[in-house]
Design a protein around this motif. Sequence first.
Motif, PDB file in Angstrom:
ATOM      1  N   LYS A 903      -1.494   8.941  -5.151  1.00 60.92           N
ATOM      2  CA  LYS A 903      -1.429   7.597  -4.575  1.00 60.92           C
ATOM      3  C   LYS A 903      -0.777   6.595  -5.533  1.00 60.92           C
ATOM      4  O   LYS A 903      -0.906   5.385  -5.359  1.00 60.92           O
ATOM      5  CB  LYS A 903      -2.829   7.108  -4.228  1.00 60.92           C
ATOM      6  CG  LYS A 903      -3.447   7.803  -3.019  1.00 60.92           C
ATOM      7  CD  LYS A 903      -4.626   7.000  -2.512  1.00 60.92           C
ATOM      8  CE  LYS A 903      -5.066   7.546  -1.158  1.00 60.92           C
ATOM      9  NZ  LYS A 903      -6.123   6.694  -0.571  1.00 60.92           N
ATOM     10  N   LEU A 904      -0.088   7.109  -6.561  1.00 58.89           N
ATOM     11  CA  LEU A 904       0.481   6.214  -7.583  1.00 58.89           C
ATOM     12  C   LEU A 904       1.418   5.175  -6.983  1.00 58.89           C
ATOM     13  O   LEU A 904       1.320   3.986  -7.263  1.00 58.89           O
ATOM     14  CB  LEU A 904       1.225   7.040  -8.651  1.00 58.89           C
ATOM     15  CG  LEU A 904       1.926   6.218  -9.741  1.00 58.89           C
ATOM     16  CD1 LEU A 904       0.920   5.374 -10.507  1.00 58.89           C
ATOM     17  CD2 LEU A 904       2.681   7.125 -10.705  1.00 58.89           C
ATOM     18  N   GLU A 905       2.328   5.637  -6.116  1.00 58.06           N
ATOM     19  CA  GLU A 905       3.321   4.719  -5.565  1.00 58.06           C
ATOM     20  C   GLU A 905       2.659   3.626  -4.729  1.00 58.06           C
ATOM     21  O   GLU A 905       2.977   2.439  -4.835  1.00 58.06           O
ATOM     22  CB  GLU A 905       4.329   5.514  -4.710  1.00 58.06           C
ATOM     23  CG  GLU A 905       5.621   4.750  -4.488  1.00 58.06           C
ATOM     24  CD  GLU A 905       6.719   5.664  -3.933  1.00 58.06           C
ATOM     25  OE1 GLU A 905       7.514   5.159  -3.156  1.00 58.06           O
ATOM     26  OE2 GLU A 905       6.749   6.866  -4.276  1.00 58.06           O
ATOM     27  N   GLU A 906       1.701   4.023  -3.931  1.00 52.74           N
ATOM     28  CA  GLU A 906       0.990   3.053  -3.072  1.00 52.74           C
ATOM     29  C   GLU A 906       0.217   2.039  -3.923  1.00 52.74           C
ATOM     30  O   GLU A 906       0.245   0.833  -3.675  1.00 52.74           O
ATOM     31  CB  GLU A 906       0.029   3.833  -2.167  1.00 52.74           C
ATOM     32  CG  GLU A 906      -0.808   2.958  -1.241  1.00 52.74           C
ATOM     33  CD  GLU A 906      -1.936   3.761  -0.603  1.00 52.74           C
ATOM     34  OE1 GLU A 906      -2.972   3.137  -0.311  1.00 52.74           O
ATOM     35  OE2 GLU A 906      -1.794   4.998  -0.419  1.00 52.74           O
ATOM     36  N   HIS A 907      -0.455   2.555  -4.980  1.00 61.19           N
ATOM     37  CA  HIS A 907      -1.235   1.673  -5.838  1.00 61.19           C
ATOM     38  C   HIS A 907      -0.354   0.764  -6.684  1.00 61.19           C
ATOM     39  O   HIS A 907      -0.750  -0.364  -7.010  1.00 61.19           O
ATOM     40  CB  HIS A 907      -2.166   2.498  -6.724  1.00 61.19           C
ATOM     41  CG  HIS A 907      -3.318   3.081  -5.966  1.00 61.19           C
ATOM     42  ND1 HIS A 907      -4.228   3.936  -6.547  1.00 61.19           N
ATOM     43  CD2 HIS A 907      -3.714   2.947  -4.672  1.00 61.19           C
ATOM     44  CE1 HIS A 907      -5.134   4.302  -5.644  1.00 61.19           C
ATOM     45  NE2 HIS A 907      -4.829   3.703  -4.498  1.00 61.19           N
ATOM     46  N   LEU A 908       0.835   1.267  -7.051  1.00 58.69           N
ATOM     47  CA  LEU A 908       1.767   0.413  -7.799  1.00 58.69           C
ATOM     48  C   LEU A 908       2.201  -0.784  -6.957  1.00 58.69           C
ATOM     49  O   LEU A 908       2.328  -1.910  -7.460  1.00 58.69           O
ATOM     50  CB  LEU A 908       3.005   1.209  -8.232  1.00 58.69           C
ATOM     51  CG  LEU A 908       2.903   1.954  -9.558  1.00 58.69           C
ATOM     52  CD1 LEU A 908       4.145   2.796  -9.778  1.00 58.69           C
ATOM     53  CD2 LEU A 908       2.716   0.989 -10.723  1.00 58.69           C
ATOM     54  N   LYS A 909       2.417  -0.546  -5.663  1.00 57.48           N
ATOM     55  CA  LYS A 909       2.781  -1.647  -4.764  1.00 57.48           C
ATOM     56  C   LYS A 909       1.663  -2.686  -4.720  1.00 57.48           C
ATOM     57  O   LYS A 909       1.899  -3.883  -4.807  1.00 57.48           O
ATOM     58  CB  LYS A 909       3.025  -1.117  -3.348  1.00 57.48           C
ATOM     59  CG  LYS A 909       4.376  -0.474  -3.131  1.00 57.48           C
ATOM     60  CD  LYS A 909       4.515  -0.061  -1.680  1.00 57.48           C
ATOM     61  CE  LYS A 909       5.832   0.678  -1.464  1.00 57.48           C
ATOM     62  NZ  LYS A 909       5.949   1.153  -0.065  1.00 57.48           N
ATOM     63  N   LEU A 910       0.417  -2.210  -4.605  1.00 54.60           N
ATOM     64  CA  LEU A 910      -0.722  -3.123  -4.585  1.00 54.60           C
ATOM     65  C   LEU A 910      -0.861  -3.884  -5.906  1.00 54.60           C
ATOM     66  O   LEU A 910      -1.110  -5.088  -5.916  1.00 54.60           O
ATOM     67  CB  LEU A 910      -2.013  -2.326  -4.334  1.00 54.60           C
ATOM     68  CG  LEU A 910      -2.385  -2.055  -2.875  1.00 54.60           C
ATOM     69  CD1 LEU A 910      -3.585  -1.131  -2.819  1.00 54.60           C
ATOM     70  CD2 LEU A 910      -2.702  -3.359  -2.148  1.00 54.60           C
ATOM     71  N   ALA A 911      -0.663  -3.165  -7.007  1.00 52.78           N
ATOM     72  CA  ALA A 911      -0.761  -3.795  -8.333  1.00 52.78           C
ATOM     73  C   ALA A 911       0.296  -4.882  -8.486  1.00 52.78           C
ATOM     74  O   ALA A 911       0.030  -5.946  -9.053  1.00 52.78           O
ATOM     75  CB  ALA A 911      -0.591  -2.744  -9.433  1.00 52.78           C
ATOM     76  N   LYS A 912       1.482  -4.608  -7.942  1.00 54.00           N
ATOM     77  CA  LYS A 912       2.568  -5.608  -8.012  1.00 54.00           C
ATOM     78  C   LYS A 912       2.185  -6.866  -7.238  1.00 54.00           C
ATOM     79  O   LYS A 912       2.373  -7.993  -7.710  1.00 54.00           O
ATOM     80  CB  LYS A 912       3.855  -5.012  -7.452  1.00 54.00           C
ATOM     81  CG  LYS A 912       5.039  -5.969  -7.543  1.00 54.00           C
ATOM     82  CD  LYS A 912       6.239  -5.426  -6.820  1.00 54.00           C
ATOM     83  CE  LYS A 912       7.367  -6.433  -6.850  1.00 54.00           C
ATOM     84  NZ  LYS A 912       8.518  -6.024  -6.060  1.00 54.00           N
ATOM     85  N   GLU A 913       1.623  -6.673  -6.047  1.00 51.17           N
ATOM     86  CA  GLU A 913       1.201  -7.812  -5.220  1.00 51.17           C
ATOM     87  C   GLU A 913       0.114  -8.623  -5.915  1.00 51.17           C
ATOM     88  O   GLU A 913       0.146  -9.859  -5.928  1.00 51.17           O
ATOM     89  CB  GLU A 913       0.681  -7.319  -3.864  1.00 51.17           C
ATOM     90  CG  GLU A 913       1.779  -6.876  -2.914  1.00 51.17           C
ATOM     91  CD  GLU A 913       1.200  -6.317  -1.611  1.00 51.17           C
ATOM     92  OE1 GLU A 913       0.073  -6.715  -1.248  1.00 51.17           O
ATOM     93  OE2 GLU A 913       1.875  -5.478  -0.985  1.00 51.17           O
ATOM     94  N   MET A 914      -0.855  -7.927  -6.492  1.00 51.96           N
ATOM     95  CA  MET A 914      -1.954  -8.615  -7.183  1.00 51.96           C
ATOM     96  C   MET A 914      -1.445  -9.396  -8.397  1.00 51.96           C
ATOM     97  O   MET A 914      -1.857 -10.529  -8.642  1.00 51.96           O
ATOM     98  CB  MET A 914      -3.018  -7.597  -7.619  1.00 51.96           C
ATOM     99  CG  MET A 914      -3.818  -7.030  -6.451  1.00 51.96           C
ATOM    100  SD  MET A 914      -4.736  -5.533  -6.903  1.00 51.96           S
ATOM    101  CE  MET A 914      -5.868  -6.179  -8.118  1.00 51.96           C
ATOM    102  N   LYS A 915      -0.545  -8.769  -9.132  1.00 51.52           N
ATOM    103  CA  LYS A 915       0.027  -9.417 -10.309  1.00 51.52           C
ATOM    104  C   LYS A 915       0.804 -10.666  -9.903  1.00 51.52           C
ATOM    105  O   LYS A 915       0.688 -11.726 -10.516  1.00 51.52           O
ATOM    106  CB  LYS A 915       0.965  -8.425 -11.019  1.00 51.52           C
ATOM    107  CG  LYS A 915       1.621  -8.969 -12.277  1.00 51.52           C
ATOM    108  CD  LYS A 915       0.783  -8.691 -13.494  1.00 51.52           C
ATOM    109  CE  LYS A 915       1.527  -9.023 -14.756  1.00 51.52           C
ATOM    110  NZ  LYS A 915       0.674  -8.912 -15.939  1.00 51.52           N
ATOM    111  N   LYS A 916       1.598 -10.518  -8.832  1.00 50.65           N
ATOM    112  CA  LYS A 916       2.395 -11.646  -8.345  1.00 50.65           C
ATOM    113  C   LYS A 916       1.481 -12.790  -7.913  1.00 50.65           C
ATOM    114  O   LYS A 916       1.728 -13.959  -8.226  1.00 50.65           O
ATOM    115  CB  LYS A 916       3.270 -11.191  -7.173  1.00 50.65           C
ATOM    116  CG  LYS A 916       4.243 -12.251  -6.693  1.00 50.65           C
ATOM    117  CD  LYS A 916       5.041 -11.750  -5.511  1.00 50.65           C
ATOM    118  CE  LYS A 916       5.945 -12.856  -4.971  1.00 50.65           C
ATOM    119  NZ  LYS A 916       6.632 -12.465  -3.733  1.00 50.65           N
ATOM    120  N   HIS A 917       0.410 -12.465  -7.194  1.00 57.16           N
ATOM    121  CA  HIS A 917      -0.546 -13.475  -6.718  1.00 57.16           C
ATOM    122  C   HIS A 917      -1.183 -14.208  -7.893  1.00 57.16           C
ATOM    123  O   HIS A 917      -1.278 -15.436  -7.915  1.00 57.16           O
ATOM    124  CB  HIS A 917      -1.627 -12.795  -5.867  1.00 57.16           C
ATOM    125  CG  HIS A 917      -2.675 -13.751  -5.368  1.00 57.16           C
ATOM    126  ND1 HIS A 917      -3.853 -13.955  -6.040  1.00 57.16           N
ATOM    127  CD2 HIS A 917      -2.703 -14.560  -4.276  1.00 57.16           C
ATOM    128  CE1 HIS A 917      -4.577 -14.852  -5.394  1.00 57.16           C
ATOM    129  NE2 HIS A 917      -3.906 -15.222  -4.315  1.00 57.16           N
TER     130      HIS A 917
END
Length: 1134
Positions: A903-917
């Motif tokens: 699930k690395l790719e999916e979690h990286l997308k979420l991490a990017k969104e959280m970081k951006k927020h």
Amino acid sequence: MEWTLPYPYSWTVYEDTKSIKSLSVEKLRGLSVQFDDLFKKAWEADVVEEQEEDATKEQEDGNLSEAETVTLEIEAGTAEEFSQAHDNEISLDDILSADSVESKLHLDGFRNEVGQQKAWAMHEASGRIAERFYELVPDMALEFPFELDSFQKEAIYYLEKGESVFVAAHTSAGKTVVAEYAFALASKHCTRAVYTAPIKTISNQKYRDFCGKFDVGLLTGDVSLRPEASCLIMTTEILRSMLYRGADIIRDIEWVIFDEVHYVNDVERGVVWEEVIIMLPRHINIILLSATVPNTVEFADWIGRTKQKEIRVTGTTKRPVPLEHCLFYSGELYKICENETFLPQGLKAAKDVSKKKNLTAGGSGPKTGTSAGRDNARVQKRDNTSRGKQHGNNFSGTGRGYQNNGNGQNNWELRRADASMWLMLINKLSKKSLLPVVIFCFSKNRCDRSADSMTGTDLTSSSEKSEIRVFCDKAFSRLKGSDRNLPQVVRVQDLLRRGIGVHHAGLLPIVKEVVEMLFCRGVIKVLFSTETFAMGVNAPARTVVFDGLRKFDGKEFRQLLPGEYTQMAGRAGRRGLDKIGTVILMCRDELPKESDLEHVTVGSATRLESQFRLTYIMILHLLRVEELKVEDMLKRSFAEFHAQKKLPEMQQLLKLKLNQPTKAIECIKGEPTIEEYYDLYTEAETYSNQISEAIMQSPNTQQFLTTGRVVVVKSESAQDHLLGVVVKTPSQTNKLYIVLVIKPDMPSSVENASGGGSQNQSNAFDQGYFVMPKSRRGIGDEYITSVSARKGRGVINIKLPYLGSASGMGYEVREVDSKEFLCICSSKIKIDQVGLLEDVSNSVYAKTVQLLLELKSDGNKYPPALDPVKDLKLRDVILVQTYHKWTKLLEKMSQNPCHGCIKLEEHLKLAKEMKKHKEEVHALQFQISDDALQQMPDFQGRIDVLKEIGCIDEDLVVQMKGRVACEMNSGEELICTECLFENQLDDLEPEEAVALMSAFVFQQKNTSDPSLTPTLAKARQRLYNTAIRLGKLQADFHLPINPEEYAQENLKFGLVEVVYEWAKGTPFADICELTDVPEGLIVRTIVRLDETCREFKNSAAIMGNSALCKKMEIASNAIKRDIVFAASLYITGV
């Protein structure tokens, strides 16, 4: 395990400019609350009352739109803490405005701004008010003996309603009518009105003009007349010091009139206007009078938002007397502008004459294309450089006239040519009845020399000569005998009797006033003046002449700005006397460019710009007035206006961001470490990009970028980088690489972008591939197909970019610059260049795509890249270090539990969104906080300096040293304060002390070196060393200050000897011989020095130094005598 560069996605990398501690949602919400909202409870009753008043007002006017007020949620505990902490505090407004018994709490800030966008500048263009004026204002407080203009009627109507007004109109349009009416209203209401002006001359003139009509007093730096009067005229600096002191007079003021508001653009003094406007209590109505500027509404909106009251904007762009602009060239006038419209045919006619003139003289054509007045600039430059070397000023006390230097003959010829041109012009103007004329020269010496050159000219009748003589005798009779015979006084009188005048800062104040008054009487026909006459004297003429279009602004020679030109040109045309005003531009050998002329005559005036800057004295005053913080002053400055205007939007946005549901990452391996992995990943991506960029610029790289080399190309959409192969390297005809890239997102059925039938020309049979014997292969042809046995013609039969599909994948052939390569892979494949580009074979494309896909079959997205150090021989030390950091990061990533997760790719997308927020929330919090203010770093540095020298303590409480610094208005506060606390004046006599103090107030940079006594020379060096030390201290705290420049800018010792002799009783004529500084500047310096003596005396009283107090009193009395302190003719009358 050996690592290769992963390329899953192109992420945007965010770098924190400031580390911000992570906060809980509750704390973040607390931070989003505006400063004023924290006082919600304490002021609740007051807010309700004000809202009721606003609602009533809206009902009456019917033209104010309702604005939705959004109140931010505040945690109860936080609100209670703040309300308790500040329960007993009151604002600056209340100190100044409220009665001591019935005081209401107001905060003159942005309380109601959250969630609403209100326009505070109200501009009504219709003539409704002017049409119904006498119905709307039946009982006028002041009747005028003439019909008012529309803008005057509008302004008076708003004043009657008790509203603030901004009036923008051209010079002589009648703005003073509005000021007079405000004075009349103050008298009617038994309140007070204050009129402020930037220049002392204007203050003196207005005092004379208003004296018979109103109960008037005058307060300037050196004069205090009837301070108890209901109508006070003062300089803006005096009003500022009253506000800082919290003077009792402030509570009685109903109106403050700011004249010449466009002076806010002045680099040195513009900040004073902003300070005063910010600090004025809300009960005071403001009247602003300004020349026409492009951003009147914007400036009015800032004032309205700062004071939380509507500002009515009115004015006119129409001139009371229309102007026509002409060139004076070769004895003739050529009209270049009329009714605000530029006429190029006038300049063309002048150029035609210039051509004929040059052809007749055997020249090569007209010298056009350079600015008019280049000659003038050269003359000014020579004047400026010679000023320090000779006493050649015609009106200087020496009376030595012109001195002959190496270029004496040339100077003489130039002066003769100049004199004949002036005579030609004045004869022309006299014949056309265009006198009196003001001739603007941009140098004091030039004014004097031009006037002196007109030796044989007499423009006055016998009755006018008699009037001039009687006036001068009366005016100069107040001077003692020796002063009446000063060379300047004698020479000016000689010129005046012939109808010629001069006006500049080098003249004695009494001489300047005589010239101004005689010009207003109409007996001076030709006045040579500098720019200050246009700003400081209300004396229109029939004609205005510009000696040139270039001026020296203290730093460099430059073109006149349209606003400066308009201000001076506005002196042409006397209302009620002239139908038209004439403006003439002198042209000597050269004609100006058409673009320069058009820009200066019809160009837009300079916008009002904030010149707000922090000073030590401002910080100390604000620290003493605890109710108005320095941060509040910064927020409310015009410079921060646009940022503060957006504050409610940002607060709403922050609230929305904080209320967004947070996304959680559910990790199948226990505690998630994806945020750490994402940080490592983004950092590795940054290093990777740096390495890639360096690789592509390296000459070693080019030998690898050959046909068949597999590459990764940056994606335009930044979603996924593209795998490709080099099909053709750059050639002489095509400077770019031709690359085939696989596009996974492209649909399988793609139509050829080229649109031609070339794709149908493909061969009907599959071509077999074979490898040539190694002995037959070159570096670039390592892999080749059977078709290459038939040598290609080198033509490209496809239209780029060329799209297609093969093996279920889309592909594109396109041109690529070397900068677009992300990396060069270690793999190469077989390429049939002829089949791809010339024959356009489907099977060749299919085979090439298949070969590229095979490279991805091992599970990696891309093949391994060439190693930057081992393969590409990267030698740059910094880049090699970056490479090693990058490899270490890849190693860390491999050890992270998230590495290899399904699930690395999916979690990286979420991490990017959280970081951006999180970064967006932090950015909004920063923008809302005080730290985002432009001058905050400067403020912190200055606070550190004040702590270091002991003006304030660690808790920002002002100490005795700081209180002393608050008294220093005329000199640089830090140097003056250190001078006192180091007892530098104690061992000096009063005459020596006041002479040394002249360095604080004297302003001219280049002067002859004074001859000093040993004691004074030692004292000068000691004071200079103090300034250098303070300069270094400020530089150490990261303030943008050069110690040498700081010392030289704030200490100018050019008049130390002069003031010393003056204090000892030497006659004025004798002290003028000691220096090349003009008499007017000597007088101005000594007058300001008297103010400095008062400040030092007050400071000595604070320190408890009675000896110094006595010394300053003796020094003040020693310099206060004779012509230097002769009373103004405007005040005493003639």
